[in-house]
Scaffold this motif. Structure first.
Motif, PDB file in Angstrom:
ATOM      1  N   THR A  45      47.121  12.524  29.741  1.00  0.00           N
ATOM      2  CA  THR A  45      47.955  13.443  28.966  1.00  0.00           C
ATOM      3  C   THR A  45      49.177  12.674  28.494  1.00  0.00           C
ATOM      4  N   PRO A  46      49.133  12.095  27.304  1.00  0.00           N
ATOM      5  CA  PRO A  46      50.282  11.326  26.815  1.00  0.00           C
ATOM      6  C   PRO A  46      51.493  12.224  26.584  1.00  0.00           C
ATOM      7  N   LEU A  47      52.652  11.604  26.525  1.00  0.00           N
ATOM      8  CA  LEU A  47      53.890  12.348  26.348  1.00  0.00           C
ATOM      9  C   LEU A  47      53.866  13.178  25.069  1.00  0.00           C
ATOM     10  N   SER A  48      53.242  12.662  24.027  1.00  0.00           N
ATOM     11  CA  SER A  48      53.165  13.411  22.767  1.00  0.00           C
ATOM     12  C   SER A  48      52.447  14.741  22.958  1.00  0.00           C
ATOM     13  N   SER A  49      51.440  14.786  23.829  1.00  0.00           N
ATOM     14  CA  SER A  49      50.722  16.040  24.086  1.00  0.00           C
ATOM     15  C   SER A  49      51.616  17.041  24.810  1.00  0.00           C
ATOM     16  N   LEU A  50      52.421  16.547  25.754  1.00  0.00           N
ATOM     17  CA  LEU A  50      53.347  17.441  26.444  1.00  0.00           C
ATOM     18  C   LEU A  50      54.374  18.006  25.467  1.00  0.00           C
ATOM     19  N   LEU A  51      54.895  17.162  24.590  1.00  0.00           N
ATOM     20  CA  LEU A  51      55.877  17.625  23.617  1.00  0.00           C
ATOM     21  C   LEU A  51      55.265  18.644  22.651  1.00  0.00           C
ATOM     22  N   ASP A  52      54.023  18.453  22.292  1.00  0.00           N
ATOM     23  CA  ASP A  52      53.350  19.426  21.430  1.00  0.00           C
ATOM     24  C   ASP A  52      53.219  20.791  22.113  1.00  0.00           C
ATOM     25  N   SER A  53      53.253  20.786  23.450  1.00  0.00           N
ATOM     26  CA  SER A  53      53.091  22.027  24.217  1.00  0.00           C
ATOM     27  C   SER A  53      54.431  22.588  24.701  1.00  0.00           C
ATOM     28  N   LEU A  54      55.541  22.086  24.144  1.00  0.00           N
ATOM     29  CA  LEU A  54      56.861  22.506  24.605  1.00  0.00           C
ATOM     30  C   LEU A  54      57.040  24.021  24.527  1.00  0.00           C
ATOM     31  N   ALA A  55      56.657  24.624  23.410  1.00  0.00           N
ATOM     32  CA  ALA A  55      56.824  26.077  23.250  1.00  0.00           C
ATOM     33  C   ALA A  55      55.990  26.835  24.275  1.00  0.00           C
ATOM     34  N   GLU A  56      54.808  26.338  24.587  1.00  0.00           N
ATOM     35  CA  GLU A  56      53.946  26.997  25.568  1.00  0.00           C
ATOM     36  C   GLU A  56      54.550  26.921  26.969  1.00  0.00           C
ATOM     37  N   ILE A  57      55.130  25.769  27.306  1.00  0.00           N
ATOM     38  CA  ILE A  57      55.766  25.628  28.614  1.00  0.00           C
ATOM     39  C   ILE A  57      56.954  26.565  28.722  1.00  0.00           C
ATOM     40  N   ARG A  58      57.739  26.648  27.662  1.00  0.00           N
ATOM     41  CA  ARG A  58      58.884  27.560  27.666  1.00  0.00           C
ATOM     42  C   ARG A  58      58.425  29.009  27.827  1.00  0.00           C
ATOM     43  N   ALA A  59      57.300  29.347  27.211  1.00  0.00           N
ATOM     44  CA  ALA A  59      56.786  30.716  27.331  1.00  0.00           C
ATOM     45  C   ALA A  59      56.378  31.010  28.769  1.00  0.00           C
ATOM     46  N   VAL A  60      55.812  30.031  29.476  1.00  0.00           N
ATOM     47  CA  VAL A  60      55.438  30.221  30.879  1.00  0.00           C
ATOM     48  C   VAL A  60      56.683  30.465  31.722  1.00  0.00           C
ATOM     49  N   LEU A  61      57.750  29.725  31.467  1.00  0.00           N
ATOM     50  CA  LEU A  61      58.981  29.896  32.256  1.00  0.00           C
ATOM     51  C   LEU A  61      59.654  31.237  31.956  1.00  0.00           C
ATOM     52  N   GLY A  62      59.511  31.726  30.741  1.00  0.00           N
ATOM     53  CA  GLY A  62      60.049  33.038  30.385  1.00  0.00           C
ATOM     54  C   GLY A  62      61.552  33.108  30.566  1.00  0.00           C
ATOM     55  N   PRO A  63      62.071  34.246  31.030  1.00  0.00           N
ATOM     56  CA  PRO A  63      63.523  34.424  31.177  1.00  0.00           C
ATOM     57  C   PRO A  63      64.177  33.422  32.123  1.00  0.00           C
ATOM     58  N   LEU A  64      63.416  32.946  33.121  1.00  0.00           N
ATOM     59  CA  LEU A  64      63.990  31.967  34.049  1.00  0.00           C
ATOM     60  C   LEU A  64      64.315  30.638  33.369  1.00  0.00           C
ATOM     61  N   GLY A  65      63.727  30.409  32.212  1.00  0.00           N
ATOM     62  CA  GLY A  65      63.969  29.160  31.499  1.00  0.00           C
ATOM     63  C   GLY A  65      65.106  29.229  30.504  1.00  0.00           C
ATOM     64  N   GLU A  66      65.799  30.360  30.431  1.00  0.00           N
ATOM     65  CA  GLU A  66      66.884  30.528  29.481  1.00  0.00           C
ATOM     66  C   GLU A  66      68.140  31.016  30.192  1.00  0.00           C
ATOM     67  N   PRO A  67      69.315  30.465  29.821  1.00  0.00           N
ATOM     68  CA  PRO A  67      70.557  30.990  30.402  1.00  0.00           C
ATOM     69  C   PRO A  67      70.802  32.413  29.932  1.00  0.00           C
ATOM     70  N   TYR A  68      71.507  33.187  30.749  1.00  0.00           N
ATOM     71  CA  TYR A  68      71.809  34.551  30.376  1.00  0.00           C
ATOM     72  C   TYR A  68      72.811  34.539  29.228  1.00  0.00           C
ATOM     73  N   ARG A  69      72.545  35.323  28.230  1.00  0.00           N
ATOM     74  CA  ARG A  69      73.429  35.393  27.048  1.00  0.00           C
ATOM     75  C   ARG A  69      74.470  36.464  27.259  1.00  0.00           C
TER      76      ARG A  69
END
Length: 274
Positions: free
Chosen positions: A250-274
């Motif tokens: 899994t090259p780094l480029s593949s992980l970067l292509d999946s950045l939005a998907e990883i963020r979606a898995v983390l959900g609210p825990l991956g974002e600071p409270y606004r």
């Protein structure tokens, strides 16, 4: 075969008192903790002579500390006479780890990431110049796995999780220079960033993009993508989550292509409270 007997009577850990060279070394309960720490480095066991050499205290002192640990169930002695961490200590450590609120909340996220990518997912926190892995989920059975362990450490500047967390603490070049101080950064691979100006530019980019990468900077053939996790604070990351992958698979480029998907898995825990 070394096999020493311990007495069962009460032990005053400081009964011999610090004398001579001993006064500048470990005293009282510090000796017991030093012995416990050394035992954790020897899963196959370690002899009394070796422990004495490592800790730098007289053999009777180390032996008394081992006796106290054995009575508490925190140490044991195998049939070779070597000492190992006791089952009671391991039970307490794992029970505490599993009961941590962050562990309970994060395990399903790491399970999802490890299954989705077939790679290892970590949760790590910053501790000075190192990161400590609080949780790890390996990919499904059959895949090649990384050697990282829960409780293991790596240099913060050489890892994606470390750079992600440092980016939230070191804002300026002067901050980075002060953090490095007089102790040069360890060069784990040819790609490791060890100069203050290089690391500062990297941390500035991490802050701007909201994620960090490790492009074979900590270990050849391994890369990772790390994102912040806000498990305990509304504004400051409690730690970082990463997907760590073998580059050939899994090259780094593949992980970067999946950045939005990883963020979606983390959900609210991956974002600071606004």
């Amino acid at each position: 075969m070394e096999h020493t007997q311990t007495h069962d009577g009460p032990t005053d850990l400081g009964e011999d008192g610090p004398t001579g060279a001993e006064s500048s070394r470990l005293v009282g309960s510090d000796r017991v903790l030093a012995v416990l720490r050394e035992l954790s480095r020897f899963p196959d066991g370690v002899g009394l002579d070796e422990l004495t050499r490592l800790i730098g205290s007289p053999k009777p002192t180390v032996h008394r500390a081992l006796g106290a640990l054995r009575r508490a169930g925190f140490a044991d002695q195998d049939d070779r006479g070597h000492y190992v961490l006791g089952d009671e200590f391991l039970r307490m450590a794992f029970a505490h780890h599993e009961a941590r609120p962050e562990q309970v909340r994060l395990r399903p996220l790491l399970d999802t990431l490890a299954t989705r990518f077939g790679e290892t997912a970590h949760y790590a926190v910053l501790d000075g110049r190192e990161v400590v892995y609080r949780s790890k989920v390996d990919p499904p059975a059959g895949a090649v796995r990384l050697t990282s362990t829960v409780g293991g450490r790596n240099p913060a500047h050489a890892t994606g999780v470390g750079k992600l967390l440092l980016a939230h603490e070191l804002d300026t070049l002067e901050d980075v220079e002060a953090w490095i101080g007089d102790s040069p950064l360890e060069r784990r691979t040819p790609q490791t960033l060890c100069r203050a100006d290089d690391l500062y530019r990297e941390l500035r980019a991490v802050r701007a993009q909201g994620y960090a990468c490790d492009d074979q900077e900590n270990e050849p053939g391994v890369n990772c993508l790390a994102l912040p996790l806000y498990a305990t604070s509304p504004t400051t990351p409690s730690g970082a989550v990463s997907v760590s992958a073998l580059t050939y698979r899994t090259p780094l480029s593949s992980l970067l292509d999946s950045l939005a998907e990883i963020r979606a898995v983390l959900g609210p825990l991956g974002e600071p409270y606004r």
